[in-house]
Design a protein around this motif. Structure first.
Motif, PDB file in Angstrom:
ATOM      1  N   ARG A   1       0.840  -1.205   0.000  1.00  8.86           N
ATOM      2  CA  ARG A   1       0.000   0.000   0.000  1.00  8.86           C
ATOM      3  C   ARG A   1       0.874   1.254   0.000  1.00  8.86           C
ATOM      4  O   ARG A   1       0.599   2.232  -0.695  1.00  8.86           O
ATOM      5  CB  ARG A   1      -0.886  -0.029   1.251  1.00  8.86           C
ATOM      6  CG  ARG A   1      -1.832   1.144   1.407  1.00  8.86           C
ATOM      7  CD  ARG A   1      -3.258   0.753   1.026  1.00  8.86           C
ATOM      8  NE  ARG A   1      -3.440   0.775  -0.417  1.00  8.86           N
ATOM      9  CZ  ARG A   1      -3.981   1.795  -1.100  1.00  8.86           C
ATOM     10  NH1 ARG A   1      -4.385   2.859  -0.462  1.00  8.86           N
ATOM     11  NH2 ARG A   1      -4.112   1.735  -2.390  1.00  8.86           N
ATOM     12  N   THR A   2       1.985   1.210   0.753  1.00  3.23           N
ATOM     13  CA  THR A   2       2.865   2.372   0.868  1.00  3.23           C
ATOM     14  C   THR A   2       3.590   2.682  -0.434  1.00  3.23           C
ATOM     15  O   THR A   2       3.983   3.833  -0.661  1.00  3.23           O
ATOM     16  CB  THR A   2       3.880   2.136   2.001  1.00  3.23           C
ATOM     17  OG1 THR A   2       3.150   1.870   3.217  1.00  3.23           O
ATOM     18  CG2 THR A   2       4.756   3.348   2.227  1.00  3.23           C
ATOM     19  N   TYR A   3       3.771   1.704  -1.294  1.00  3.73           N
ATOM     20  CA  TYR A   3       4.446   1.965  -2.566  1.00  3.73           C
ATOM     21  C   TYR A   3       3.611   2.866  -3.469  1.00  3.73           C
ATOM     22  O   TYR A   3       4.143   3.484  -4.396  1.00  3.73           O
ATOM     23  CB  TYR A   3       4.736   0.665  -3.325  1.00  3.73           C
ATOM     24  CG  TYR A   3       5.639  -0.324  -2.632  1.00  3.73           C
ATOM     25  CD1 TYR A   3       6.331   0.007  -1.462  1.00  3.73           C
ATOM     26  CD2 TYR A   3       5.796  -1.608  -3.145  1.00  3.73           C
ATOM     27  CE1 TYR A   3       7.142  -0.923  -0.837  1.00  3.73           C
ATOM     28  CE2 TYR A   3       6.608  -2.541  -2.523  1.00  3.73           C
ATOM     29  CZ  TYR A   3       7.270  -2.206  -1.363  1.00  3.73           C
ATOM     30  OH  TYR A   3       8.076  -3.126  -0.742  1.00  3.73           O
TER      31      TYR A   3
ATOM     32  N   PRO B   1       0.385  -0.731   5.662  1.00  4.59           N
ATOM     33  CA  PRO B   1       1.365   0.299   6.017  1.00  4.59           C
ATOM     34  C   PRO B   1       1.871   0.169   7.449  1.00  4.59           C
ATOM     35  O   PRO B   1       1.106  -0.137   8.375  1.00  4.59           O
ATOM     36  CB  PRO B   1       0.593   1.607   5.813  1.00  4.59           C
ATOM     37  CG  PRO B   1      -0.415   1.280   4.760  1.00  4.59           C
ATOM     38  CD  PRO B   1      -0.824  -0.142   5.048  1.00  4.59           C
TER      39      PRO B   1
ATOM     40  N   GLU C   1       2.597   2.303   9.546  1.00  2.00           N
ATOM     41  CA  GLU C   1       2.038   3.288  10.480  1.00  2.00           C
ATOM     42  C   GLU C   1       0.712   2.831  11.084  1.00  2.00           C
ATOM     43  O   GLU C   1       0.275   3.370  12.107  1.00  2.00           O
ATOM     44  CB  GLU C   1       1.821   4.627   9.767  1.00  2.00           C
ATOM     45  CG  GLU C   1       3.093   5.329   9.349  1.00  2.00           C
ATOM     46  CD  GLU C   1       3.839   4.651   8.209  1.00  2.00           C
ATOM     47  OE1 GLU C   1       5.075   4.817   8.120  1.00  2.00           O
ATOM     48  OE2 GLU C   1       3.195   3.938   7.397  1.00  2.00           O
TER      49      GLU C   1
ATOM     50  N   SER D   1      -7.588  -0.182   5.907  1.00  2.00           N
ATOM     51  CA  SER D   1      -6.497  -0.159   4.939  1.00  2.00           C
ATOM     52  C   SER D   1      -6.597  -1.335   3.976  1.00  2.00           C
ATOM     53  O   SER D   1      -6.329  -1.194   2.778  1.00  2.00           O
ATOM     54  CB  SER D   1      -5.144  -0.168   5.647  1.00  2.00           C
ATOM     55  OG  SER D   1      -4.090  -0.028   4.706  1.00  2.00           O
TER      56      SER D   1
ATOM     57  N   HIS E   1       3.888  -4.337   7.265  1.00  2.00           N
ATOM     58  CA  HIS E   1       5.086  -3.860   6.576  1.00  2.00           C
ATOM     59  C   HIS E   1       6.286  -3.678   7.510  1.00  2.00           C
ATOM     60  O   HIS E   1       7.436  -3.836   7.092  1.00  2.00           O
ATOM     61  CB  HIS E   1       4.776  -2.547   5.857  1.00  2.00           C
ATOM     62  CG  HIS E   1       5.647  -2.296   4.670  1.00  2.00           C
ATOM     63  ND1 HIS E   1       5.232  -1.595   3.573  1.00  2.00           N
ATOM     64  CD2 HIS E   1       6.918  -2.672   4.377  1.00  2.00           C
ATOM     65  CE1 HIS E   1       6.202  -1.541   2.666  1.00  2.00           C
ATOM     66  NE2 HIS E   1       7.234  -2.191   3.145  1.00  2.00           N
TER      67      HIS E   1
ATOM     68  N   TRP F   1       7.711   3.929  10.236  1.00  2.69           N
ATOM     69  CA  TRP F   1       9.021   4.288   9.704  1.00  2.69           C
ATOM     70  C   TRP F   1       9.560   5.556  10.359  1.00  2.69           C
ATOM     71  O   TRP F   1      10.771   5.756  10.420  1.00  2.69           O
ATOM     72  CB  TRP F   1       8.946   4.465   8.188  1.00  2.69           C
ATOM     73  CG  TRP F   1       8.607   3.197   7.468  1.00  2.69           C
ATOM     74  CD1 TRP F   1       7.462   2.929   6.781  1.00  2.69           C
ATOM     75  CD2 TRP F   1       9.401   2.004   7.377  1.00  2.69           C
ATOM     76  NE1 TRP F   1       7.486   1.647   6.272  1.00  2.69           N
ATOM     77  CE2 TRP F   1       8.670   1.061   6.618  1.00  2.69           C
ATOM     78  CE3 TRP F   1      10.659   1.638   7.871  1.00  2.69           C
ATOM     79  CZ2 TRP F   1       9.151  -0.214   6.334  1.00  2.69           C
ATOM     80  CZ3 TRP F   1      11.133   0.359   7.586  1.00  2.69           C
ATOM     81  CH2 TRP F   1      10.399  -0.540   6.840  1.00  2.69           C
TER      82      TRP F   1
END
Length: 270
Positions: free
Chosen positions: A48-50, A77, A79, A89, A108, A113
């Motif tokens: 999803r973050t990509y 993600p 987060e 999500s 992830h 991060w």
């Protein structure tokens, strides 16, 4: 060389995956996944973050290859550390992909991060409960984690109903994370290695190049073969079709002596 790794649930994953990290959404991701599928890859890894799930899903749909023949991984993600957040999500992911299910769904990272190393064990437990329910509903055929160390795994397992089937970690010559790799392999978790070429930083390493030349192979081929011989599933990434084919052409064996030498390297990206 084995063509698949087998998960604890009996499902098989093609032994080399195609990674899509840092490939932008739109034509770049669509064209890369289309080329990878044309080159024979049947294991695609996104997140999803990509930000490229929509293009990855569209390329798979347009390929003409039956969905059941493609193993697709995506990730929650890092987060997101709440049950409700994980459920929401996943719905965003499924909508973006245009699919009814994914083959593998991963947390992830064990922490956001922006706060690497923080204790998020309670949040991970909440997220894992949501992932177990997603799995039970058949919307993720397997569930797992990424970037988890042994302490993160043991904390998650202490309250889990289902064990993670995969841990995807950064893994390349000079950075093979032996402690967590051994733990996972001893506890029925497939280890996947992302950045098997150290995001390109290893390609100029003279020692690795010297060994590759003796086998008549590229540094990339040697690096990917090394990961496989460590019992880890490599996820190389490239947007160049010729390199996609080269990265999958690894039907050779690194000798035990050379594996030991490669194991001893520590500064391969210097």
């Amino acid at each position: 060389m084995a063509e698949h790794f087998t998960l604890a649930n009996g499902d098989q994953i093609p032994a080399i995956g195609f990674g899509t990290w840092q490939i932008p959404d739109g034509d770049a991701a669509y064209d890369a996944v289309t080329a990878a599928l044309a080159a024979g890859y049947r294991h695609i890894d996104t997140a999803r973050t990509y930000g490229n799930e929509a293009s990855v899903g569209r390329a798979i749909a347009d390929s003409g290859i039956p969905r059941a023949e493609i193993f697709l991984t995506t990730k929650l993600p890092a987060e997101v550390k709440s049950y409700a957040g994980a459920v929401a999500s996943f719905e965003e992911t499924i909508t973006a992909l245009g699919m009814d299910y994914v083959d593998l769904y991963l947390i992830h990272a064990p922490w956001p991060w922006s706060a690497i190393g923080t204790d998020c064990h309670a949040g991970n437990a909440e997220v894992w409960r949501a992932m177990e329910e997603i799995h039970d509903a058949g919307r993720a055929r397997a569930i797992g984690v990424s970037n988890f160390k042994v302490a993160d795994l043991t904390a998650l397992l202490s309250g889990a109903r289902l064990s993670p089937q995969v841990n995807q970690i950064r893994f390349f010559i000079g950075h093979s994370q032996p402690e967590v790799t051994a733990y996972c392999q001893a506890n029925g978790m497939v280890v996947e290695g992302y950045s098997p070429l150290a995001t390109g930083a290893i390609l100029g390493n003279a020692e690795v190049l010297g060994i590759a030349e003796r086998y008549g192979r590229s540094v990339a081929q040697l690096c990917i073969r090394y990961v496989l011989q460590k019992g880890v599933l490599p996820l190389p990434k490239t947007t160049t079709p010729s390199r996609m084919s080269e990265n999958a052409d690894i039907d050779f064996e690194i000798s035990a002596k050379d594996m030991t030498f490669l194991d001893g390297l520590t500064d391969t990206t210097a």
